[in-house]
Design a protein around this motif. Structure first.
Motif, PDB file in Angstrom:
ATOM      1  N   ASN A   1     -44.903  48.597 -11.193  1.00 37.35           N
ATOM      2  CA  ASN A   1     -45.389  49.958 -11.430  1.00 37.35           C
ATOM      3  C   ASN A   1     -44.218  50.936 -11.486  1.00 37.35           C
ATOM      4  OD1 ASN A   1     -46.326  52.751 -10.056  1.00 37.35           O
ATOM      5  ND2 ASN A   1     -48.041  51.875 -11.189  1.00 37.35           N
ATOM      6  N   GLY A   2     -44.355  51.924 -12.387  1.00 36.60           N
ATOM      7  CA  GLY A   2     -43.356  52.987 -12.470  1.00 36.60           C
ATOM      8  C   GLY A   2     -43.999  54.355 -12.533  1.00 36.60           C
ATOM      9  N   THR A   3     -45.252  54.452 -12.050  1.00 32.33           N
ATOM     10  CA  THR A   3     -45.970  55.725 -12.106  1.00 32.33           C
ATOM     11  C   THR A   3     -46.187  56.336 -10.719  1.00 32.33           C
ATOM     12  OG1 THR A   3     -48.124  54.598 -12.061  1.00 32.33           O
ATOM     13  CG2 THR A   3     -47.141  55.028 -14.234  1.00 32.33           C
ATOM     14  N   GLY A   4     -45.342  55.953  -9.760  1.00 34.05           N
ATOM     15  CA  GLY A   4     -45.383  56.609  -8.465  1.00 34.05           C
ATOM     16  C   GLY A   4     -46.095  55.856  -7.366  1.00 34.05           C
ATOM     17  N   HIS A   5     -46.606  54.652  -7.650  1.00 32.84           N
ATOM     18  CA  HIS A   5     -47.296  53.880  -6.618  1.00 32.84           C
ATOM     19  C   HIS A   5     -46.292  53.397  -5.572  1.00 32.84           C
ATOM     20  CE1 HIS A   5     -50.298  51.388  -4.772  1.00 32.84           C
ATOM     21  NE2 HIS A   5     -49.602  50.287  -4.988  1.00 32.84           N
ATOM     22  N   ASP A   6     -46.651  53.482  -4.288  1.00 34.61           N
ATOM     23  CA  ASP A   6     -45.730  53.083  -3.210  1.00 34.61           C
ATOM     24  C   ASP A   6     -46.089  51.741  -2.594  1.00 34.61           C
ATOM     25  OD1 ASP A   6     -47.940  53.578  -1.628  1.00 34.61           O
ATOM     26  OD2 ASP A   6     -47.121  55.357  -0.667  1.00 34.61           O
ATOM     27  N   PHE A   7     -47.050  51.022  -3.167  1.00 36.75           N
ATOM     28  CA  PHE A   7     -47.444  49.684  -2.717  1.00 36.75           C
ATOM     29  C   PHE A   7     -47.924  49.674  -1.266  1.00 36.75           C
ATOM     30  CE2 PHE A   7     -44.694  49.181  -6.320  1.00 36.75           C
ATOM     31  CZ  PHE A   7     -45.240  48.128  -7.028  1.00 36.75           C
ATOM     32  N   GLY A   8     -48.412  50.804  -0.804  1.00 36.43           N
ATOM     33  CA  GLY A   8     -48.890  50.885   0.565  1.00 36.43           C
ATOM     34  C   GLY A   8     -47.783  51.026   1.594  1.00 36.43           C
ATOM     35  N   ALA A   9     -46.551  51.160   1.129  1.00 33.18           N
ATOM     36  CA  ALA A   9     -45.407  51.345   2.023  1.00 33.18           C
ATOM     37  C   ALA A   9     -45.068  52.835   2.040  1.00 33.18           C
ATOM     38  CB  ALA A   9     -44.206  50.528   1.546  1.00 33.18           C
ATOM     39  N   GLY A  10     -45.521  53.524   3.078  1.00 32.26           N
ATOM     40  CA  GLY A  10     -45.379  54.977   3.118  1.00 32.26           C
ATOM     41  C   GLY A  10     -43.948  55.465   3.014  1.00 32.26           C
TER      42      GLY A  10
ATOM     43  N   ALA B   1     -36.297  46.728 -14.075  1.00 31.92           N
ATOM     44  CA  ALA B   1     -37.134  46.531 -12.889  1.00 31.92           C
ATOM     45  C   ALA B   1     -36.264  46.246 -11.674  1.00 31.92           C
ATOM     46  CB  ALA B   1     -38.104  45.377 -13.107  1.00 31.92           C
ATOM     47  N   VAL B   2     -36.708  46.746 -10.523  1.00 27.68           N
ATOM     48  CA  VAL B   2     -36.086  46.406  -9.246  1.00 27.68           C
ATOM     49  C   VAL B   2     -37.052  45.484  -8.524  1.00 27.68           C
ATOM     50  CG1 VAL B   2     -35.163  47.270  -7.075  1.00 27.68           C
ATOM     51  CG2 VAL B   2     -34.848  48.590  -9.156  1.00 27.68           C
ATOM     52  N   LEU B   3     -36.682  44.223  -8.396  1.00 34.23           N
ATOM     53  CA  LEU B   3     -37.551  43.179  -7.840  1.00 34.23           C
ATOM     54  C   LEU B   3     -37.222  42.970  -6.366  1.00 34.23           C
ATOM     55  CD1 LEU B   3     -39.685  40.970  -8.700  1.00 34.23           C
ATOM     56  CD2 LEU B   3     -37.736  39.422  -8.949  1.00 34.23           C
ATOM     57  N   LEU B   4     -38.167  43.332  -5.503  1.00 29.12           N
ATOM     58  CA  LEU B   4     -37.941  43.289  -4.059  1.00 29.12           C
ATOM     59  C   LEU B   4     -39.250  42.984  -3.323  1.00 29.12           C
ATOM     60  CD1 LEU B   4     -35.826  46.562  -3.687  1.00 29.12           C
ATOM     61  CD2 LEU B   4     -34.945  44.249  -3.367  1.00 29.12           C
ATOM     62  N   PRO B   5     -39.170  42.496  -2.073  1.00 31.52           N
ATOM     63  CA  PRO B   5     -40.377  42.350  -1.246  1.00 31.52           C
ATOM     64  C   PRO B   5     -40.759  43.705  -0.655  1.00 31.52           C
ATOM     65  CG  PRO B   5     -38.480  41.555  -0.025  1.00 31.52           C
ATOM     66  CD  PRO B   5     -37.981  41.922  -1.396  1.00 31.52           C
ATOM     67  N   LEU B   6     -41.365  44.544  -1.463  1.00 31.64           N
ATOM     68  CA  LEU B   6     -41.605  45.940  -1.097  1.00 31.64           C
ATOM     69  C   LEU B   6     -42.563  46.096   0.072  1.00 31.64           C
ATOM     70  CD1 LEU B   6     -41.981  47.378  -4.718  1.00 31.64           C
ATOM     71  CD2 LEU B   6     -39.948  47.481  -3.277  1.00 31.64           C
ATOM     72  N   THR B   7     -43.406  45.100   0.307  1.00 28.85           N
ATOM     73  CA  THR B   7     -44.392  45.205   1.384  1.00 28.85           C
ATOM     74  C   THR B   7     -44.012  44.355   2.590  1.00 28.85           C
ATOM     75  OG1 THR B   7     -45.691  43.561   0.150  1.00 28.85           O
ATOM     76  CG2 THR B   7     -46.357  45.867  -0.036  1.00 28.85           C
TER      77      THR B   7
ATOM     78  N   GLY C   1     -43.932  40.724  -2.521  1.00 28.06           N
ATOM     79  CA  GLY C   1     -44.733  40.524  -1.322  1.00 28.06           C
ATOM     80  C   GLY C   1     -43.949  40.042  -0.118  1.00 28.06           C
ATOM     81  N   GLN C   2     -44.627  40.034   1.003  1.00 25.99           N
ATOM     82  CA  GLN C   2     -44.040  39.571   2.250  1.00 25.99           C
ATOM     83  C   GLN C   2     -43.450  38.166   2.082  1.00 25.99           C
ATOM     84  OE1 GLN C   2     -43.525  40.885   5.171  1.00 25.99           O
ATOM     85  NE2 GLN C   2     -43.172  39.124   6.482  1.00 25.99           N
ATOM     86  N   GLY C   3     -42.171  38.012   2.432  1.00 24.03           N
ATOM     87  CA  GLY C   3     -41.532  36.713   2.283  1.00 24.03           C
ATOM     88  C   GLY C   3     -41.406  36.252   0.845  1.00 24.03           C
ATOM     89  N   ASN C   4     -41.537  37.160  -0.121  1.00 23.12           N
ATOM     90  CA  ASN C   4     -41.478  36.843  -1.558  1.00 23.12           C
ATOM     91  C   ASN C   4     -42.550  35.818  -1.956  1.00 23.12           C
ATOM     92  OD1 ASN C   4     -39.061  38.445  -2.230  1.00 23.12           O
ATOM     93  ND2 ASN C   4     -37.973  36.947  -0.964  1.00 23.12           N
ATOM     94  N   ALA C   5     -43.656  35.792  -1.204  1.00 28.06           N
ATOM     95  CA  ALA C   5     -44.683  34.770  -1.413  1.00 28.06           C
ATOM     96  C   ALA C   5     -45.353  34.871  -2.778  1.00 28.06           C
ATOM     97  CB  ALA C   5     -45.737  34.859  -0.307  1.00 28.06           C
ATOM     98  N   HIS C   6     -45.383  36.070  -3.377  1.00 29.99           N
ATOM     99  CA  HIS C   6     -46.089  36.257  -4.654  1.00 29.99           C
ATOM    100  C   HIS C   6     -45.108  36.478  -5.812  1.00 29.99           C
ATOM    101  CE1 HIS C   6     -49.941  36.434  -2.586  1.00 29.99           C
ATOM    102  NE2 HIS C   6     -49.404  37.273  -1.726  1.00 29.99           N
ATOM    103  N   TRP C   7     -43.921  35.866  -5.699  1.00 30.12           N
ATOM    104  CA  TRP C   7     -42.906  36.096  -6.726  1.00 30.12           C
ATOM    105  C   TRP C   7     -43.392  35.653  -8.104  1.00 30.12           C
ATOM    106  CZ3 TRP C   7     -41.023  32.325  -9.856  1.00 30.12           C
ATOM    107  CH2 TRP C   7     -41.208  30.988  -9.454  1.00 30.12           C
ATOM    108  N   ARG C   8     -44.149  34.551  -8.171  1.00 34.64           N
ATOM    109  CA  ARG C   8     -44.552  34.024  -9.471  1.00 34.64           C
ATOM    110  C   ARG C   8     -45.425  35.016 -10.232  1.00 34.64           C
ATOM    111  NH1 ARG C   8     -42.999  30.964 -13.386  1.00 34.64           N
ATOM    112  NH2 ARG C   8     -42.548  29.209 -11.990  1.00 34.64           N
ATOM    113  N   THR C   9     -46.388  35.630  -9.547  1.00 35.25           N
ATOM    114  CA  THR C   9     -47.273  36.602 -10.198  1.00 35.25           C
ATOM    115  C   THR C   9     -46.461  37.740 -10.807  1.00 35.25           C
ATOM    116  OG1 THR C   9     -49.086  36.113  -8.683  1.00 35.25           O
ATOM    117  CG2 THR C   9     -49.153  38.248  -9.792  1.00 35.25           C
ATOM    118  N   THR C  10     -45.515  38.263 -10.047  1.00 40.15           N
ATOM    119  CA  THR C  10     -44.746  39.409 -10.503  1.00 40.15           C
ATOM    120  C   THR C  10     -43.749  39.025 -11.587  1.00 40.15           C
ATOM    121  OG1 THR C  10     -44.997  40.396  -8.311  1.00 40.15           O
ATOM    122  CG2 THR C  10     -43.272  41.293  -9.715  1.00 40.15           C
ATOM    123  N   VAL C  11     -43.128  37.864 -11.450  1.00 45.07           N
ATOM    124  CA  VAL C  11     -42.170  37.428 -12.473  1.00 45.07           C
ATOM    125  C   VAL C  11     -42.866  37.170 -13.800  1.00 45.07           C
ATOM    126  CG1 VAL C  11     -40.678  35.492 -13.138  1.00 45.07           C
ATOM    127  CG2 VAL C  11     -40.389  36.587 -10.908  1.00 45.07           C
TER     128      VAL C  11
END
Length: 515
Positions: free
Chosen positions: A66-75, A100-106, A149-159
């Motif tokens: 996302n690039g429209t201001g969503h914070d992924f629930g991380a205040g 894109a900046v690919l990180l475990p944001l949550t 995601g936490q521990g990069n568990a959902h890397w495949r979905t995002t990649v």
């Protein structure tokens, strides 16, 4: 009495027409409620969080891009995410490409959360410079946040989402971030580079998530941080450690590429050490406390039985903190020790579980940092290296990060994460613009990752962390390594610059032939 009874009877007795109307109404209500319930059961649950972001089945994390201001629930990301949204909104259609900046944001780990925030802040600071202060150069840069995601568990979905964006109207041309040397991130880099998407790693330091002579498993990968081997070489040149009085403490858990390659690098430096390494085994998730604190209590007893003066620590930051706390409570408190480790030491400054009193018990903790705000600042009594970086490049970064700070809130710089993320974005933008053909608005996705062999000499990136001169495999050559000490008050104090090759690079900064 009869009159009241007749009245009640008249109210209860219904005509056939009234009965028909009541039946129709009741049926309608029942059918309506039943239809609503049926729809609830048969229609899929709305798991969307924001454009490009949703909660995967079985997870409450918001995963995606996302690039429209969503914070992924991380205040803590809200302010910088909104600032990125505003920058993106001002771009003209057809003139931009996406990074894109690919990180475990949550991530729920406090150290990782601080790292993520600072990396996003650093990346935005360079996006702003690229768009607003680069003399109108094109293409402009749209920045998006990609959560694994936490521990990069959902890397495949995002990649998978990022790969699709490279071939679509988003024109994704580079992925930065890739902040941990983990198996998940190695797989993510593999998938992205196989799809010919250029990748610029920020803080991956594992030697085996890299290309090299005779092997290019990650075509299009560049890194702006030195490898663990280079960090170990820099520490060795800096410390001049007596191997006869040195000991290696290492994690036995395999599959963590940061730990595995750091162990190998330290072992090579301590080939003449007289004692075998002291070992511990961290939890599968190294951010968890596990039972290693008990192991470290025993290891400190054994260290007191030796002639050791310097301890090389090969492990992640949670276990490093536990080890330092245990050393602070050692029996031989009258003896002085120095702990040397890799860049995971940068997490210690913000670790509230660190026992600061341990640092007052003749214990010195130093680590090879990826960047530090004082490394390239002029200071009384200290001469800056003539090559390998510059005070001006750092001053440019300092100005940019101040301008980019949301609501004028200062960005924490001591851990080096914002600095290195800024440099990674600078390297990505440099390659994107170098790859853009004359007369074209933007480059093809395949051409960006082919630029890395030319990022050297006069075409190097003047990074805030030091010169970024890449070899033919996308690895930084003789990159500056700030040696940082964790002071008694928990602050991270710059000590001295060190170099993998022993001295700064030459003026040309051209890597020598390998293999």
């Amino acid at each position: 009495m009869p009159d009241r009874f007749d009245a009640r009877l008249r109210r209860r007795v219904r005509t056939p027409r009234q009965k028909l109307v009541a039946s129709v109404v009741t049926a309608a209500v029942v059918l309506g409620l039943g239809g609503y319930g049926f729809a609830r059961l048969t229609q899929p649950e709305n798991r969307s969080c924001a454009p490009g972001v949703a909660r995967p089945a079985g997870s409450e994390e918001c995963i995606g891009v996302n690039g429209t201001g969503h914070d992924f629930g991380a205040g803590d990301l809200r302010a910088v995410a909104e600032t990125i949204r505003d920058e993106n909104a001002g771009l003209k259609a057809g003139e931009y490409v996406t990074v894109a900046v690919l990180l475990p944001l949550t991530s729920t780990d406090s150290g990782m959360r601080a790292k993520v925030l600072h990396e996003v802040q650093g990346a935005y600071a360079y996006q702003r410079r690229a768009n607003q202060e680069s003399n109108g150069q094109r293409p402009t840069i749209r920045l998006v946040l990609a959560n694994t995601g936490q521990g990069n568990a959902h890397w495949r979905t995002t990649v998978d989402q990022l790969v699709a964006m490279a071939d679509g109207p988003d024109r994704l041309r580079a992925v930065s971030g890739i902040a941990t040397s983990s198996t998940e991130m190695r797989e993510a880099v593999t998938a992205l580079t196989r799809a010919r998407v250029a990748v610029v790693g920020t803080t991956i330091t594992a030697d085996d998530i890299a290309n090299g002579p005779g092997r290019k498993p990650y075509p299009g990968l560049a890194r702006v941080s030195p490898t663990n081997s280079d960090e170990a070489k820099a520490l060795a040149h800096f410390g001049r450690v007596d191997a006869a009085k040195a000991l290696l403490v290492q994690d036995t858990r395999s599959g963590d590429h940061y730990v595995d390659t750091l162990k190998a690098a330290f072992a090579a430096s301590l080939a003449k050490a007289p004692l075998e390494p002291q070992e511990f085994t961290s939890a599968a998730d190294s951010t968890q406390e596990g039972t290693t604190a008990n192991t470290f209590r025993n290891i400190t007893h054994l260290i007191c039985d030796t002639r050791t003066e310097t301890v090389f620590f090969a492990g992640r930051h949670t276990q490093l903190r536990q080890f330092i706390n245990a050393l602070g409570d050692r029996g031989c408190v009258d003896r002085a020790f120095t702990v040397l480790t890799g860049d995971e030491g940068s997490y210690l400054g913000a670790d509230k579980k660190l026992d600061r009193n341990a640092l007052r018990s003749r214990l010195t903790v130093r680590y090879a940092s990826l960047a530090h705000p004082d490394a390239w600042k002029p200071a009384p009594g200290r001469t800056l290296p003539r090559t390998g970086g510059s005070a001006q490049a750092y001053a440019d970064f300092a100005e940019d990060i101040a301008k980019a700070a949301p609501k004028n809130e200062p960005v924490a710089l001591a851990d080096g994460q914002a600095i290195i993320a800024y440099d990674a974005m600078a390297t990505a933008v440099h390659a994107i613009r170098q790859a853009t053909p004359e007369g074209s608005a933007y480059p093809s996705k395949e051409d960006v990752g082919t630029q890395w062999p030319q990022v050297k000499g006069s075409l190097r990136v003047q990074g805030a962390s030091g010169w970024i001169c890449l070899d033919n495999y996308g690895n930084p050559y003789n990159k500056a390594v700030p040696i940082v000490e964790l002071a008694q008050d928990g602050t991270q104090r710059f000590v001295q610059m060190a170099w993998p090759e022993g001295n700064p690079p030459t003026d040309t900064c051209l890597p020598p032939k390998k293999g």
